[in-house]
Design a protein around this motif. Structure first.
Motif, PDB file in Angstrom:
ATOM      1  N   VAL A   1      37.088  38.460  31.109  1.00 41.55           N
ATOM      2  CA  VAL A   1      37.120  37.084  30.629  1.00 41.55           C
ATOM      3  C   VAL A   1      36.048  36.268  31.348  1.00 41.55           C
ATOM      4  O   VAL A   1      35.348  36.773  32.221  1.00 41.55           O
ATOM      5  CB  VAL A   1      38.512  36.452  30.855  1.00 41.55           C
ATOM      6  CG1 VAL A   1      39.575  37.228  30.084  1.00 41.55           C
ATOM      7  CG2 VAL A   1      38.869  36.416  32.344  1.00 41.55           C
ATOM      8  N   MET A   2      35.908  35.001  30.960  1.00 39.61           N
ATOM      9  CA  MET A   2      34.990  34.072  31.600  1.00 39.61           C
ATOM     10  C   MET A   2      33.582  34.680  31.693  1.00 39.61           C
ATOM     11  O   MET A   2      33.043  35.138  30.689  1.00 39.61           O
ATOM     12  CB  MET A   2      35.553  33.634  32.962  1.00 39.61           C
ATOM     13  CG  MET A   2      36.790  32.762  32.841  1.00 39.61           C
ATOM     14  SD  MET A   2      37.696  32.430  34.388  1.00 39.61           S
ATOM     15  CE  MET A   2      36.452  31.772  35.478  1.00 39.61           C
TER      16      MET A   2
ATOM     17  N   TYR B   1      45.279  31.601  38.153  1.00 41.67           N
ATOM     18  CA  TYR B   1      44.337  32.024  39.185  1.00 41.67           C
ATOM     19  C   TYR B   1      45.109  32.511  40.413  1.00 41.67           C
ATOM     20  O   TYR B   1      46.054  31.862  40.838  1.00 41.67           O
ATOM     21  CB  TYR B   1      43.417  30.858  39.585  1.00 41.67           C
ATOM     22  CG  TYR B   1      42.266  31.320  40.454  1.00 41.67           C
ATOM     23  CD1 TYR B   1      41.137  31.885  39.871  1.00 41.67           C
ATOM     24  CD2 TYR B   1      42.351  31.251  41.838  1.00 41.67           C
ATOM     25  CE1 TYR B   1      40.105  32.344  40.662  1.00 41.67           C
ATOM     26  CE2 TYR B   1      41.315  31.719  42.623  1.00 41.67           C
ATOM     27  CZ  TYR B   1      40.201  32.266  42.028  1.00 41.67           C
ATOM     28  OH  TYR B   1      39.175  32.737  42.802  1.00 41.67           O
ATOM     29  N   PRO B   2      44.725  33.666  40.960  1.00 39.47           N
ATOM     30  CA  PRO B   2      43.538  34.467  40.673  1.00 39.47           C
ATOM     31  C   PRO B   2      43.743  35.573  39.631  1.00 39.47           C
ATOM     32  O   PRO B   2      42.840  36.362  39.402  1.00 39.47           O
ATOM     33  CB  PRO B   2      43.209  35.079  42.033  1.00 39.47           C
ATOM     34  CG  PRO B   2      44.556  35.283  42.667  1.00 39.47           C
ATOM     35  CD  PRO B   2      45.406  34.135  42.207  1.00 39.47           C
ATOM     36  N   GLY B   3      44.925  35.634  39.017  1.00 39.95           N
ATOM     37  CA  GLY B   3      45.194  36.732  38.092  1.00 39.95           C
ATOM     38  C   GLY B   3      44.450  36.649  36.776  1.00 39.95           C
ATOM     39  O   GLY B   3      44.329  37.642  36.065  1.00 39.95           O
ATOM     40  N   LEU B   4      43.938  35.448  36.423  1.00 49.63           N
ATOM     41  CA  LEU B   4      43.161  35.224  35.193  1.00 49.63           C
ATOM     42  C   LEU B   4      43.906  35.705  33.950  1.00 49.63           C
ATOM     43  O   LEU B   4      43.349  36.390  33.094  1.00 49.63           O
ATOM     44  CB  LEU B   4      41.778  35.873  35.291  1.00 49.63           C
ATOM     45  CG  LEU B   4      40.899  35.378  36.457  1.00 49.63           C
ATOM     46  CD1 LEU B   4      39.529  36.012  36.412  1.00 49.63           C
ATOM     47  CD2 LEU B   4      40.786  33.862  36.469  1.00 49.63           C
ATOM     48  N   LYS B   5      45.172  35.299  33.882  1.00 48.59           N
ATOM     49  CA  LYS B   5      45.980  35.572  32.698  1.00 48.59           C
ATOM     50  C   LYS B   5      45.863  34.398  31.733  1.00 48.59           C
ATOM     51  O   LYS B   5      45.823  33.239  32.148  1.00 48.59           O
ATOM     52  CB  LYS B   5      47.448  35.794  33.076  1.00 48.59           C
ATOM     53  CG  LYS B   5      47.686  36.970  34.013  1.00 48.59           C
ATOM     54  CD  LYS B   5      47.350  38.288  33.357  1.00 48.59           C
ATOM     55  CE  LYS B   5      47.692  39.457  34.271  1.00 48.59           C
ATOM     56  NZ  LYS B   5      47.319  40.760  33.673  1.00 48.59           N
ATOM     57  N   GLU B   6      45.876  34.709  30.428  1.00 47.78           N
ATOM     58  CA  GLU B   6      45.738  33.671  29.414  1.00 47.78           C
ATOM     59  C   GLU B   6      46.981  32.793  29.377  1.00 47.78           C
ATOM     60  O   GLU B   6      48.103  33.252  29.589  1.00 47.78           O
ATOM     61  CB  GLU B   6      45.503  34.308  28.047  1.00 47.78           C
ATOM     62  CG  GLU B   6      45.004  33.327  27.015  1.00 47.78           C
ATOM     63  CD  GLU B   6      44.259  34.007  25.885  1.00 47.78           C
ATOM     64  OE1 GLU B   6      43.767  33.283  25.005  1.00 47.78           O
ATOM     65  OE2 GLU B   6      44.173  35.243  25.884  1.00 47.78           O
ATOM     66  N   LEU B   7      46.775  31.501  29.092  1.00 46.11           N
ATOM     67  CA  LEU B   7      47.860  30.536  29.023  1.00 46.11           C
ATOM     68  C   LEU B   7      48.167  30.198  27.569  1.00 46.11           C
ATOM     69  O   LEU B   7      47.251  30.154  26.737  1.00 46.11           O
ATOM     70  CB  LEU B   7      47.472  29.261  29.778  1.00 46.11           C
ATOM     71  CG  LEU B   7      47.253  29.435  31.278  1.00 46.11           C
ATOM     72  CD1 LEU B   7      46.450  28.281  31.844  1.00 46.11           C
ATOM     73  CD2 LEU B   7      48.587  29.562  31.994  1.00 46.11           C
ATOM     74  N   PRO B   8      49.434  29.943  27.231  1.00 48.96           N
ATOM     75  CA  PRO B   8      49.778  29.577  25.852  1.00 48.96           C
ATOM     76  C   PRO B   8      49.054  28.305  25.411  1.00 48.96           C
ATOM     77  O   PRO B   8      49.090  27.291  26.116  1.00 48.96           O
ATOM     78  CB  PRO B   8      51.293  29.363  25.908  1.00 48.96           C
ATOM     79  CG  PRO B   8      51.751  30.112  27.117  1.00 48.96           C
ATOM     80  CD  PRO B   8      50.624  30.027  28.099  1.00 48.96           C
ATOM     81  N   ALA B   9      48.414  28.356  24.261  1.00 48.51           N
ATOM     82  CA  ALA B   9      47.582  27.245  23.797  1.00 48.51           C
ATOM     83  C   ALA B   9      48.367  25.949  23.639  1.00 48.51           C
ATOM     84  O   ALA B   9      47.849  24.859  23.879  1.00 48.51           O
ATOM     85  CB  ALA B   9      46.920  27.622  22.475  1.00 48.51           C
TER      86      ALA B   9
ATOM     87  N   GLU C   1      52.262  27.681  37.795  1.00 49.04           N
ATOM     88  CA  GLU C   1      51.333  28.558  38.506  1.00 49.04           C
ATOM     89  C   GLU C   1      50.037  27.825  38.848  1.00 49.04           C
ATOM     90  O   GLU C   1      49.691  26.818  38.236  1.00 49.04           O
ATOM     91  CB  GLU C   1      50.999  29.782  37.640  1.00 49.04           C
ATOM     92  CG  GLU C   1      52.170  30.671  37.313  1.00 49.04           C
ATOM     93  CD  GLU C   1      51.757  31.788  36.372  1.00 49.04           C
ATOM     94  OE1 GLU C   1      51.231  32.789  36.856  1.00 49.04           O
ATOM     95  OE2 GLU C   1      51.973  31.644  35.157  1.00 49.04           O
ATOM     96  N   THR C   2      49.326  28.351  39.827  1.00 39.52           N
ATOM     97  CA  THR C   2      47.968  27.882  40.084  1.00 39.52           C
ATOM     98  C   THR C   2      47.086  28.283  38.908  1.00 39.52           C
ATOM     99  O   THR C   2      47.170  29.409  38.417  1.00 39.52           O
ATOM    100  CB  THR C   2      47.422  28.500  41.380  1.00 39.52           C
ATOM    101  OG1 THR C   2      48.195  28.025  42.480  1.00 39.52           O
ATOM    102  CG2 THR C   2      45.956  28.132  41.600  1.00 39.52           C
ATOM    103  N   ILE C   3      46.274  27.355  38.431  1.00 41.80           N
ATOM    104  CA  ILE C   3      45.384  27.655  37.310  1.00 41.80           C
ATOM    105  C   ILE C   3      43.964  27.240  37.640  1.00 41.80           C
ATOM    106  O   ILE C   3      43.718  26.433  38.542  1.00 41.80           O
ATOM    107  CB  ILE C   3      45.840  26.970  36.002  1.00 41.80           C
ATOM    108  CG1 ILE C   3      45.733  25.452  36.120  1.00 41.80           C
ATOM    109  CG2 ILE C   3      47.246  27.406  35.622  1.00 41.80           C
ATOM    110  CD1 ILE C   3      45.984  24.730  34.799  1.00 41.80           C
ATOM    111  N   ILE C   4      43.027  27.804  36.894  1.00 36.19           N
ATOM    112  CA  ILE C   4      41.622  27.429  37.021  1.00 36.19           C
ATOM    113  C   ILE C   4      41.124  26.895  35.693  1.00 36.19           C
ATOM    114  O   ILE C   4      41.466  27.421  34.627  1.00 36.19           O
ATOM    115  CB  ILE C   4      40.754  28.637  37.480  1.00 36.19           C
ATOM    116  CG1 ILE C   4      39.315  28.174  37.751  1.00 36.19           C
ATOM    117  CG2 ILE C   4      40.780  29.780  36.469  1.00 36.19           C
ATOM    118  CD1 ILE C   4      38.463  29.221  38.450  1.00 36.19           C
ATOM    119  N   VAL C   5      40.382  25.804  35.765  1.00 34.52           N
ATOM    120  CA  VAL C   5      39.661  25.262  34.614  1.00 34.52           C
ATOM    121  C   VAL C   5      38.187  25.510  34.908  1.00 34.52           C
ATOM    122  O   VAL C   5      37.652  24.989  35.893  1.00 34.52           O
ATOM    123  CB  VAL C   5      39.931  23.761  34.425  1.00 34.52           C
ATOM    124  CG1 VAL C   5      39.209  23.241  33.178  1.00 34.52           C
ATOM    125  CG2 VAL C   5      41.425  23.482  34.348  1.00 34.52           C
ATOM    126  N   ALA C   6      37.542  26.324  34.090  1.00 36.04           N
ATOM    127  CA  ALA C   6      36.179  26.770  34.405  1.00 36.04           C
ATOM    128  C   ALA C   6      35.292  26.646  33.179  1.00 36.04           C
ATOM    129  O   ALA C   6      35.761  26.721  32.037  1.00 36.04           O
ATOM    130  CB  ALA C   6      36.192  28.215  34.898  1.00 36.04           C
TER     131      ALA C   6
END
Length: 291
Positions: free
Chosen positions: A115-116, A246-254, A263-268
């Motif tokens: 991803v990313m 983050y850091p697992g980089l799992k997709e989040l429900p839209a 959970e901790t999340i990343i916006v990138a």
């Protein structure tokens, strides 16, 4: 400060250190050092007895149409910066020293590399994992310091260390920014004046993330807001706007509201300005954020 160019010489130096039971802090770099790198060296200086940096532009992490040959290099300037930051050893191998006649071993971290940046740069993180693994075996640090501007790289290296039971602590460090907010990067020098001006839209959009989250937006809506904000500047070409755990980089429900995510999340995001690819991110911890 010592400058070492061969693996054998470095290993000899390491044996001398370990006779005195010292701790080694390591900052791997591709050179063309800036204040972001310096902040990593300074933290290592505070926490470790010996500070090592490497300067090696790693060909394995560049794709066929990327900027390996043009990547900025200035060894004399880098050595001066390292000395002023209190570094003990600068390890500067060339490609032949690192890879001989060619590497037949490859380190690949699965899942989180698809991803990313991994989606747009196939093989990139294999190259990162392979060179970092090799550097860890050469330097054998107690702690290794990485900047969070390359947050996916931090996640990949952390996963590799965990999976391979490597005896090194990964220390993520905050993004260092220019006074106007642009995340520091060796590639910033490629930007033309108008591109440099418009590139501020990256940090500006991330600064708005917390406000948008408080307004109750969903994952999909937040991505749309960031995309629309970046698209305002005409020289931007978005490669991705992403939200993951983050850091697992799992997709989040839209359709999930971002403010409800525990959970901790990343916006990138990754955006092209001319021929220059810039990345930036914000990590959100329990409803709070830092950029």
């Amino acid at each position: 400060m010592d400058i070492i160019r061969s693996i054998a010489d470095f290993k000899y130096k390491w044996k001398q250190w370990k006779q005195n039971d010292v701790t080694v802090g390591f900052v791997p770099t591709m050179g063309y050092l800036h204040q972001g790198h310096t902040s990593l060296m300074e933290r290592a200086r505070q926490e470790c007895d010996i500070v090592v940096i490497s300067i090696f532009v790693n060909p394995l992490q560049f794709g066929p149409n990327e900027d390996f040959e043009q990547y900025p290099r200035d060894e004399q300037r880098d050595v001066t910066i390292a000395r002023e930051a209190g570094v003990d050893v600068v390890f500067i191998p060339d490609v032949k020293e690192m890879y001989g006649s060619g590497m037949k071993t490859n380190i690949a971290v699965s899942d989180i590399t698809s991803v990313m940046c991994g989606a747009n740069r196939p093989g990139h993180f294999d190259g990162v994992a392979t060179v970092v693994n090799k550097l860890f075996h050469i330097v054998r640090p107690d702690k290794a310091y990485f900047g969070m501007k390359d947050a996916q790289q931090v996640a990949v290296v952390t996963q590799m260390v965990l999976d391979l039971s490597m005896d090194v602590e990964i220390v993520p460090c905050d993004i260092i920014r220019e006074e106007d907010g642009l995340a520091m990067s060796s590639r910033n020098k490629y930007l033309k004046p108008e591109e440099r001006k418009q590139a501020l839209i990256l940090s500006d959009s991330l600064m708005k993330v917390h406000k948008w989250i408080e307004e109750g937006v969903t994952v999909a809506q937040l991505k749309q807001l960031i995309t629309a904000h970046v698209d305002v500047v005409p020289l931007s070409e978005i490669q991705y706007v992403a939200l993951y755990t983050y850091p697992g980089l799992k997709e989040l429900p839209a359709k999930q509201k971002v403010m409800d995510i525990q959970e901790t999340i990343i916006v990138a995001l990754a955006v092209m300005f001319g021929t220059t690819r810039l990345i930036d991110n914000v990590v959100i911890y329990g409803g709070e954020h830092r950029v």
